[in-house]
Design a protein around this motif. Structure first.
Motif, mmCIF file in Angstrom:
data_model
loop_
_atom_site.group_PDB
_atom_site.id
_atom_site.type_symbol
_atom_site.label_atom_id
_atom_site.label_comp_id
_atom_site.label_asym_id
_atom_site.label_seq_id
_atom_site.Cartn_x
_atom_site.Cartn_y
_atom_site.Cartn_z
ATOM 1 N N LEU A 32 -2.440 -4.001 -5.948
ATOM 2 C CA LEU A 32 -1.766 -2.402 -6.595
ATOM 3 C C LEU A 32 -0.973 -3.183 -7.808
ATOM 4 O O LEU A 32 -0.362 -4.355 -7.119
ATOM 5 C CB LEU A 32 -1.293 -2.197 -5.541
ATOM 6 N N ASP A 33 -1.355 -2.506 -8.639
ATOM 7 C CA ASP A 33 -0.109 -2.427 -10.097
ATOM 8 C C ASP A 33 -0.201 -1.593 -10.320
ATOM 9 O O ASP A 33 0.757 -1.294 -11.514
ATOM 10 C CB ASP A 33 -0.979 -3.965 -11.499
ATOM 11 N N GLY A 34 -0.548 -0.684 -10.034
ATOM 12 C CA GLY A 34 -0.496 0.431 -10.626
ATOM 13 C C GLY A 34 0.710 1.788 -9.489
ATOM 14 O O GLY A 34 0.943 0.540 -8.797
ATOM 15 N N ASP A 35 0.609 2.813 -10.036
ATOM 16 C CA ASP A 35 1.473 4.048 -9.125
ATOM 17 C C ASP A 35 0.672 4.628 -7.921
ATOM 18 O O ASP A 35 -0.091 5.198 -7.948
ATOM 19 C CB ASP A 35 2.200 5.042 -9.624
ATOM 20 N N ILE A 36 1.008 4.910 -6.375
ATOM 21 C CA ILE A 36 0.660 5.461 -5.930
ATOM 22 C C ILE A 36 1.296 6.204 -4.563
ATOM 23 O O ILE A 36 2.956 6.074 -4.509
ATOM 24 C CB ILE A 36 -0.167 4.746 -4.106
ATOM 25 N N ASP A 37 1.116 7.762 -4.979
ATOM 26 C CA ASP A 37 1.665 8.225 -3.995
ATOM 27 C C ASP A 37 2.010 9.863 -2.590
ATOM 28 O O ASP A 37 0.569 10.532 -3.704
ATOM 29 C CB ASP A 37 2.456 9.826 -4.661
ATOM 30 N N GLY A 38 1.719 8.231 -1.565
ATOM 31 C CA GLY A 38 0.667 8.954 -0.320
ATOM 32 C C GLY A 38 0.345 7.225 -0.188
ATOM 33 O O GLY A 38 0.995 6.319 -0.257
ATOM 34 N N ASN A 39 -0.137 7.406 2.054
ATOM 35 C CA ASN A 39 -0.294 6.328 2.000
ATOM 36 C C ASN A 39 -1.293 5.656 1.968
ATOM 37 O O ASN A 39 -1.950 5.857 2.246
ATOM 38 C CB ASN A 39 0.341 7.123 4.197
ATOM 39 N N LEU A 40 -0.812 3.966 2.149
ATOM 40 C CA LEU A 40 -1.806 3.248 1.776
ATOM 41 C C LEU A 40 -2.765 2.972 3.727
ATOM 42 O O LEU A 40 -1.422 2.138 3.699
ATOM 43 C CB LEU A 40 -1.540 2.095 1.174
ATOM 44 N N GLU A 41 -3.082 2.326 3.852
ATOM 45 C CA GLU A 41 -3.943 1.950 5.252
ATOM 46 C C GLU A 41 -5.051 1.183 4.789
ATOM 47 O O GLU A 41 -6.113 0.960 4.651
ATOM 48 C CB GLU A 41 -4.471 3.144 6.071
ATOM 49 N N THR A 42 -5.382 -0.380 5.143
ATOM 50 C CA THR A 42 -6.451 -0.860 5.268
ATOM 51 C C THR A 42 -6.325 -2.026 6.414
ATOM 52 O O THR A 42 -5.135 -2.014 6.540
ATOM 53 C CB THR A 42 -6.228 -2.042 4.068
ATOM 54 N N ASP A 43 -7.791 -2.834 6.787
ATOM 55 C CA ASP A 43 -7.297 -3.431 7.337
ATOM 56 C C ASP A 43 -7.358 -4.885 7.312
ATOM 57 O O ASP A 43 -7.210 -6.309 7.788
ATOM 58 C CB ASP A 43 -8.943 -2.994 8.245
ATOM 59 N N GLY A 44 -7.440 -5.197 5.641
ATOM 60 C CA GLY A 44 -6.834 -6.657 4.541
ATOM 61 C C GLY A 44 -5.775 -6.687 4.517
ATOM 62 O O GLY A 44 -4.549 -6.321 4.947
ATOM 63 N N ASN A 45 -5.123 -7.693 3.634
ATOM 64 C CA ASN A 45 -3.769 -7.742 3.262
ATOM 65 C C ASN A 45 -3.798 -6.703 1.730
ATOM 66 O O ASN A 45 -4.774 -6.603 1.248
ATOM 67 C CB ASN A 45 -3.985 -9.725 2.415
ATOM 68 N N VAL A 46 -2.518 -6.837 1.528
ATOM 69 C CA VAL A 46 -1.877 -6.214 0.179
ATOM 70 C C VAL A 46 -1.278 -6.825 -0.471
ATOM 71 O O VAL A 46 0.079 -7.317 0.016
ATOM 72 C CB VAL A 46 -1.708 -4.900 0.515
#
Length: 137
Positions: A32-46
């Motif tokens: 991620l290099d941008g903006d998120i207004d909300g939750n993030l869920e992943t089974d991987g790495n961030v």
């Protein structure tokens, strides 16, 4: 702390200057290099780059932060907050590393034992859900 990855290829990228509003559920490795207004869920790495801004909770296998996160982070394998990062929220992981000059304001739960970690993180999430329900009532 090194990222432990089975597959080193990045599955999803949110570029600089991009923004998303709403919750995201993504499979695999995320950059991620941008903006998120909300939750993030992943089974991987961030990887949260230095230009990234997230207002929401992050749940992943492991997380490296050099941007800004206003929300809670749960990452079983590890959380690394780099010196240019700011995290305003709680972090829950089996390993937590916070570099000098990083900004962190929240609670930290770091338990190496996997079984105890699962138990404590479940209790934390349950108590947080109860508190949020009381506040909304």
């Amino acid at each position: 702390m090194a990222l432990k990855v089975d597959d080193i290829s990045i599955n999803t990228i949110l570029g600089k200057g991009s923004s998303i509003t709403g919750d995201l559920r993504i499979n695999g490795f995320v950059r991620l290099d941008g903006d998120i207004d909300g939750n993030l869920e992943t089974d991987g790495n961030v990887i949260i780059g230095d230009n990234a801004r997230i207002r929401g909770d992050v749940k992943a296998k492991s997380v490296i932060i050099s941007g800004i996160v206003v929300g809670n982070i749960i990452a079983q394998d590890g959380i690394k907050i780099l010196s240019e990062a700011a995290v305003l929220g709680d972090v829950i992981s089996r390993k937590v590393q916070i570099d000098d000059k990083a900004t962190f304001n929240g609670k930290c739960i770091s338990i190496k034992d996997e079984e105890l970690f699962e138990k404590q993180s479940a209790q934390y999430l349950q108590s947080k859900a109860i508190k949020e329900k009381v506040v909304l009532s």
